[in-house]
Design an enzyme around this catalytic site. Sequence first.
Site, PDB file in Angstrom:
ATOM      1  N   GLY A 135     -13.976  -4.064   0.837  1.00 46.88           N
ATOM      2  CA  GLY A 135     -15.347  -3.564   1.019  1.00 46.88           C
ATOM      3  C   GLY A 135     -15.704  -2.489   0.017  1.00 46.88           C
ATOM      4  N   GLY A 192     -10.468  -9.826  -0.419  1.00 47.52           N
ATOM      5  CA  GLY A 192      -9.286 -10.213   0.353  1.00 47.52           C
ATOM      6  C   GLY A 192      -8.883 -11.669   0.166  1.00 47.52           C
ATOM      7  N   ARG A 225       0.827  -1.216   0.000  1.00 43.90           N
ATOM      8  CA  ARG A 225       0.000   0.000   0.000  1.00 43.90           C
ATOM      9  C   ARG A 225       0.864   1.271   0.000  1.00 43.90           C
ATOM     10  NH1 ARG A 225      -5.314  -1.536   3.635  1.00 43.90           N
ATOM     11  NH2 ARG A 225      -6.386  -2.423   1.847  1.00 43.90           N
ATOM     12  N   LYS A 260     -20.526 -17.089   1.960  1.00 42.67           N
ATOM     13  CA  LYS A 260     -21.942 -16.761   2.159  1.00 42.67           C
ATOM     14  C   LYS A 260     -22.597 -16.022   0.996  1.00 42.67           C
ATOM     15  CE  LYS A 260     -21.795 -16.340   7.140  1.00 42.67           C
ATOM     16  NZ  LYS A 260     -21.907 -15.367   8.222  1.00 42.67           N
TER      17      LYS A 260
END
Length: 416
Positions: free
Chosen positions: A376, A353, A35, A197
Amino acid sequence: MNSINDVNFKGKKILIRVDFNVPLNHNRQVMDDTRIRESIPTINKVLNDGGTVILMSHLGRPNGYEPDYSLTPIVPVLSKLLGRNVIFTRDLFGAKTFEVCGKMKTGEVAMLENLRFYKEEEAGDDKFAKELASLADAYINDAFATSHRNHTSVATIAKYFKGKSYFGLLLEDEIKNLDKVLFDAEPSFTAIVGGAKVSTKIGIIKNIISKVDNLIVGGGMSFTFMEALGGKIGDSIIERDKIELAKSIVQEVMLKGVNLYLPTDAVVADGFSNEALTKVVSSDNIPNGWMGLDIGPKSCRRFAEIISHSQTILWNGPLGVFEMQNFRQGTKSIAIAVASATISGSFSLIGGGDTVAALNQFNLTDQMSYVSTGGGAMLEYLEGKELPGIFAIRGPHKIEHSAKEKRSATKAPKKK
Ligand code: AMP
């Protein structure tokens, strides 16, 4: 699109929101500098123009001031990557910060302390935004991974830089690549959605149904679909309260003429462990006492075949429990298939991720066209949501139709 490439920052002091939320070890050393490295092009653009740079970032989730969350360990790493000294203010709003930032000369780089030491950062506080804004002449957001948050340094602050707020190069790249799959995908467009999920991926699935030609569903979430279609799933993971939702997606997919591919075979185990007994069975007929932990070899071949004919590929979520050696093959064979399609000229965009961790494990990250840095944030963008950090700079996103919708709108009406 509010690009820094269209601006010259000579003689200006620029506040850049970067994402230095990097992993540290117990000695507080940076374990992965990705990053930090990714922020260098934007910082250098400002410096090369003859500007001055003030950096701000968060690190972790401190509760007020906690020394363990100080940005101190980032300073030497950044300094080395930039090849110049970095002034660390050790504070955000102390008199020293204002003094240091006020005296900065052209070509200097300063970094403020962790924004989240102040609760006002996550609250999107106006006064906090105004104070931060008073440090500089213009603002750049290069922190895509935080841009889905309504926080001060990514959202509120932009209004104090009217006409002087920009996307950093990393953020601009993310938007371009995500927009390419959402609005400009070449057919055939295949989305591969996996992971544990249905509930976490439902937003993406709903938003891309009208854009894709093929939808491959794998991983734990495929068992909720399998159950919805009347299959026997043994002890596999399932979200019972999402069965109706799965049924409605199957219907919508049929209505929109999308090809839905579920695994036809599964690697099942008699326990959630790498040491468990395993066998390959049909995915709609899993015996009780067994759980599906990976897609089987037939599904791998079938999915690879579809991927090989796809010009655009979007992948989010592993197809099995790739963290365990015995249930890794499905995710690996899909990664290889996407890599070879990419080599042959297809565009592939990967995110999430776990999916990125799997690609790193297989050493295939570099073989993809684009790997998104925002977990996200990427999910929300692909869900079609307006991200506060992007909205703050470019305003409302104009409603665009996907490439597929545009194609079907221009097709000649059928003869009666
Ligand atoms: P997500 O964060 O929703 O993308 O889920 C990622 C997780 O899903 C990974 O940790 C995988 O181990 C897990 N996963 C994938 N396939 C299965 C499966 N068949 N059963 C249980 N967990 C799975």
